[in-house]
Design a protein around this motif. Structure first.
Motif, mmCIF file in Angstrom:
data_model
loop_
_atom_site.group_PDB
_atom_site.id
_atom_site.type_symbol
_atom_site.label_atom_id
_atom_site.label_comp_id
_atom_site.label_asym_id
_atom_site.label_seq_id
_atom_site.Cartn_x
_atom_site.Cartn_y
_atom_site.Cartn_z
ATOM 1 N N GLY A 184 46.433 49.941 49.077
ATOM 2 C CA GLY A 184 46.460 48.646 49.728
ATOM 3 C C GLY A 184 45.967 48.700 51.160
ATOM 4 O O GLY A 184 45.147 47.874 51.582
ATOM 5 N N SER A 185 46.457 49.665 51.917
ATOM 6 C CA SER A 185 46.058 49.757 53.323
ATOM 7 C C SER A 185 44.578 50.087 53.458
ATOM 8 O O SER A 185 43.903 49.601 54.380
ATOM 9 N N ASP A 186 44.045 50.903 52.547
ATOM 10 C CA ASP A 186 42.610 51.197 52.599
ATOM 11 C C ASP A 186 41.782 49.971 52.223
ATOM 12 O O ASP A 186 40.757 49.694 52.843
ATOM 13 N N ALA A 187 42.205 49.252 51.206
ATOM 14 C CA ALA A 187 41.465 48.060 50.801
ATOM 15 C C ALA A 187 41.444 47.020 51.910
ATOM 16 O O ALA A 187 40.429 46.331 52.118
ATOM 17 N N ALA A 188 42.536 46.909 52.641
ATOM 18 C CA ALA A 188 42.632 45.913 53.707
ATOM 19 C C ALA A 188 41.650 46.175 54.843
ATOM 20 O O ALA A 188 41.337 45.262 55.608
ATOM 21 N N LYS A 189 41.140 47.381 54.941
ATOM 22 C CA LYS A 189 40.137 47.683 55.965
ATOM 23 C C LYS A 189 38.806 47.017 55.655
ATOM 24 O O LYS A 189 37.983 46.824 56.552
ATOM 25 N N TYR A 190 38.594 46.681 54.383
ATOM 26 C CA TYR A 190 37.273 46.222 53.959
ATOM 27 C C TYR A 190 37.235 44.794 53.436
ATOM 28 O O TYR A 190 36.153 44.226 53.300
ATOM 29 N N GLY A 191 38.395 44.216 53.104
ATOM 30 C CA GLY A 191 38.359 42.865 52.568
ATOM 31 C C GLY A 191 39.739 42.272 52.392
ATOM 32 O O GLY A 191 40.756 42.926 52.634
ATOM 33 N N LYS A 192 39.742 41.015 51.968
ATOM 34 C CA LYS A 192 40.990 40.273 51.772
ATOM 35 C C LYS A 192 41.232 39.895 50.319
ATOM 36 O O LYS A 192 42.335 39.528 49.949
ATOM 37 N N HIS A 193 40.183 39.935 49.513
ATOM 38 C CA HIS A 193 40.326 39.567 48.091
ATOM 39 C C HIS A 193 39.590 40.611 47.258
ATOM 40 O O HIS A 193 38.364 40.707 47.313
ATOM 41 N N SER A 194 40.325 41.384 46.496
ATOM 42 C CA SER A 194 39.746 42.479 45.736
ATOM 43 C C SER A 194 39.471 42.094 44.293
ATOM 44 O O SER A 194 40.195 41.292 43.698
ATOM 45 N N LEU A 195 38.406 42.672 43.750
ATOM 46 C CA LEU A 195 38.200 42.705 42.311
ATOM 47 C C LEU A 195 38.695 44.066 41.856
ATOM 48 O O LEU A 195 38.154 45.098 42.250
ATOM 49 N N LEU A 196 39.747 44.090 41.040
ATOM 50 C CA LEU A 196 40.308 45.343 40.558
ATOM 51 C C LEU A 196 39.795 45.569 39.144
ATOM 52 O O LEU A 196 40.160 44.851 38.218
ATOM 53 N N VAL A 197 38.920 46.546 38.997
ATOM 54 C CA VAL A 197 38.286 46.849 37.715
ATOM 55 C C VAL A 197 39.067 47.956 37.033
ATOM 56 O O VAL A 197 39.340 49.008 37.628
ATOM 57 N N THR A 198 39.433 47.740 35.770
ATOM 58 C CA THR A 198 40.176 48.753 35.021
ATOM 59 C C THR A 198 39.845 48.629 33.540
ATOM 60 O O THR A 198 39.005 47.807 33.142
ATOM 61 N N GLY A 199 40.494 49.453 32.725
ATOM 62 C CA GLY A 199 40.233 49.438 31.295
ATOM 63 C C GLY A 199 41.139 48.491 30.546
ATOM 64 O O GLY A 199 41.885 47.698 31.138
ATOM 65 N N THR A 200 41.110 48.603 29.240
ATOM 66 C CA THR A 200 41.823 47.635 28.410
ATOM 67 C C THR A 200 43.286 47.980 28.180
ATOM 68 O O THR A 200 44.036 47.140 27.695
ATOM 69 N N GLY A 225 51.869 51.729 33.848
ATOM 70 C CA GLY A 225 52.441 51.024 34.990
ATOM 71 C C GLY A 225 51.611 51.135 36.251
ATOM 72 O O GLY A 225 51.952 50.536 37.282
ATOM 73 N N LEU A 226 50.509 51.879 36.185
ATOM 74 C CA LEU A 226 49.692 52.087 37.381
ATOM 75 C C LEU A 226 49.021 50.796 37.849
ATOM 76 O O LEU A 226 48.889 50.568 39.063
ATOM 77 N N LEU A 227 48.619 49.950 36.923
ATOM 78 C CA LEU A 227 47.973 48.698 37.314
ATOM 79 C C LEU A 227 48.934 47.827 38.109
ATOM 80 O O LEU A 227 48.587 47.310 39.181
ATOM 81 N N ASP A 228 50.146 47.647 37.599
ATOM 82 C CA ASP A 228 51.132 46.835 38.319
ATOM 83 C C ASP A 228 51.437 47.424 39.699
ATOM 84 O O ASP A 228 51.590 46.693 40.679
ATOM 85 N N ARG A 229 51.510 48.746 39.752
ATOM 86 C CA ARG A 229 51.773 49.413 41.029
ATOM 87 C C ARG A 229 50.648 49.145 42.021
ATOM 88 O O ARG A 229 50.891 48.863 43.201
ATOM 89 N N ALA A 230 49.401 49.234 41.558
ATOM 90 C CA ALA A 230 48.255 49.000 42.431
ATOM 91 C C ALA A 230 48.226 47.559 42.942
ATOM 92 O O ALA A 230 47.976 47.310 44.128
ATOM 93 N N VAL A 231 48.491 46.614 42.041
ATOM 94 C CA VAL A 231 48.501 45.204 42.438
ATOM 95 C C VAL A 231 49.566 44.955 43.504
ATOM 96 O O VAL A 231 49.337 44.234 44.485
ATOM 97 N N GLN A 232 50.733 45.562 43.348
ATOM 98 C CA GLN A 232 51.800 45.375 44.321
ATOM 99 C C GLN A 232 51.429 45.988 45.675
ATOM 100 O O GLN A 232 51.704 45.399 46.730
ATOM 101 N N LEU A 233 50.813 47.152 45.657
ATOM 102 C CA LEU A 233 50.389 47.783 46.908
ATOM 103 C C LEU A 233 49.347 46.936 47.623
ATOM 104 O O LEU A 233 49.354 46.831 48.858
ATOM 105 N N LEU A 234 48.461 46.335 46.873
ATOM 106 C CA LEU A 234 47.477 45.431 47.471
ATOM 107 C C LEU A 234 48.168 44.209 48.076
ATOM 108 O O LEU A 234 47.879 43.805 49.206
ATOM 109 N N LYS A 235 49.090 43.639 47.323
ATOM 110 C CA LYS A 235 49.826 42.469 47.810
ATOM 111 C C LYS A 235 50.585 42.795 49.089
ATOM 112 O O LYS A 235 50.582 41.997 50.049
ATOM 113 N N ASP A 236 51.227 43.965 49.125
ATOM 114 C CA ASP A 236 51.987 44.365 50.305
ATOM 115 C C ASP A 236 51.094 44.493 51.540
ATOM 116 O O ASP A 236 51.547 44.321 52.670
ATOM 117 N N ALA A 237 49.813 44.803 51.318
ATOM 118 C CA ALA A 237 48.865 44.957 52.427
ATOM 119 C C ALA A 237 48.125 43.671 52.747
ATOM 120 O O ALA A 237 47.213 43.669 53.575
#
Length: 261
Positions: free
Chosen positions: A1-17, A24-36
């Motif tokens: 999240g903190s790294d993404a915030a250096k480059y933008g405010k709205h991310s496209l998170l690309v992942t598999g099916t 649970g990694l996807l939910d964790r990543a989304v939460q880290l982005l939200k926190d940042a």
């Protein structure tokens, strides 16, 4: 999240099916982005041997939602699709024209990569390997614009791989290093990095494979995981400069035409 915030405010998170959802990694990543303070649009349609059409669909979703940073969360296919989508967000037209050199790209949205496998090394280079579903051509979009701004490489994220996948991707990393070492366009720096990757793979991939179901907190096993992960990234970095050789030259048409994974 903190790294993404250096480059933008709205991310496209690309992942598999499926795998990042099940782990649970996807939910964790989304939460880290939200926190940042980074909002998130999820594109979860990437399959093994990612298609040019999939990358174009991801880019269309990113443009529709005004995404300004792209995150790839998954294995090599996901990271390659993320890189291609980031490229297409700033370059108009058919991606196949850029792959075959009929058009030249200029830039891409910022890219962050989070590998969940230790094989392709896509987190360390400017390649995005895609298959054209109409022709079966499996080729690379290449360029400095699709080198990630940051890659978060953590062996803990890779321990949900099935054992047979670990063996496959680990051997792929070894092949990258071997082919780069043998490449006719290699140079002294790539030779040093390739030899290091070969040694790390040879000494540590068997340790990780045979201890797969054992205690992951064992210090020797943890060190081996670090080593195979670093070997994968080194492999990706060296082929960026030295390229690959015959084995990958034969693999691409075979998997493009027969969808071998």
């Amino acid at each position: 999240g903190s790294d993404a915030a250096k480059y933008g405010k709205h991310s496209l998170l690309v992942t598999g099916t499926g795998s990042t959802k099940r782990s649970g990694l996807l939910d964790r990543a989304v939460q880290l982005l939200k926190d940042a303070g980074v909002s998130c649009t999820i594109f979860d349609q990437v399959t093994p041997n990612p298609l040019t059409t999939t990358a174009m669909d991801a880019a269309a979703l990113a443009r529709k939602n005004n995404c300004d940073v792209v995150i790839g969360l998954g294995g090599g296919s996901i990271m390659d699709a993320a890189k291609a989508a980031a490229f297409l967000c700033t370059n108009e037209g058919d991606i196949n024209d850029y792959i075959f050199g009929r058009l030249q790209g200029k830039n891409a949205l910022p890219i962050l990569l989070v590998p969940t496998t230790c094989g392709t090394g896509s987190e360390g280079n400017g390649f995005a390997v895609l298959t054209n579903p109409e022709t079966g051509d499996k080729k690379s979009l290449r360029g400095p614009f699709i080198v990630a701004k940051a890659s978060i490489i953590d062996p803990e994220l890779m321990k949900t791989m099935p054992q047979h996948v670990l063996a496959s991707v680990g051997f792929d990393a070894l092949c990258h290093c071997m082919e780069a070492y043998l490449s006719g366009i290699g140079q002294p720096m790539t030779e040093m990095m390739a030899l290091r990757g070969i040694r790390l793979s040879a000494e540590n991939l068997p340790v990780v494979f045979h201890s797969y179901e054992k205690d992951g907190d064992d210090a020797c096993v943890a060190a081996a995981w670090e080593a195979v992960t670093w070997a994968s990234t080194l492999g990706g970095m060296v082929i960026h400069t030295a390229g690959v050789a015959g084995p990958h030259g034969m693999e691409h048409p075979a998997s493009g035409l027969r969808n071998i994974v």
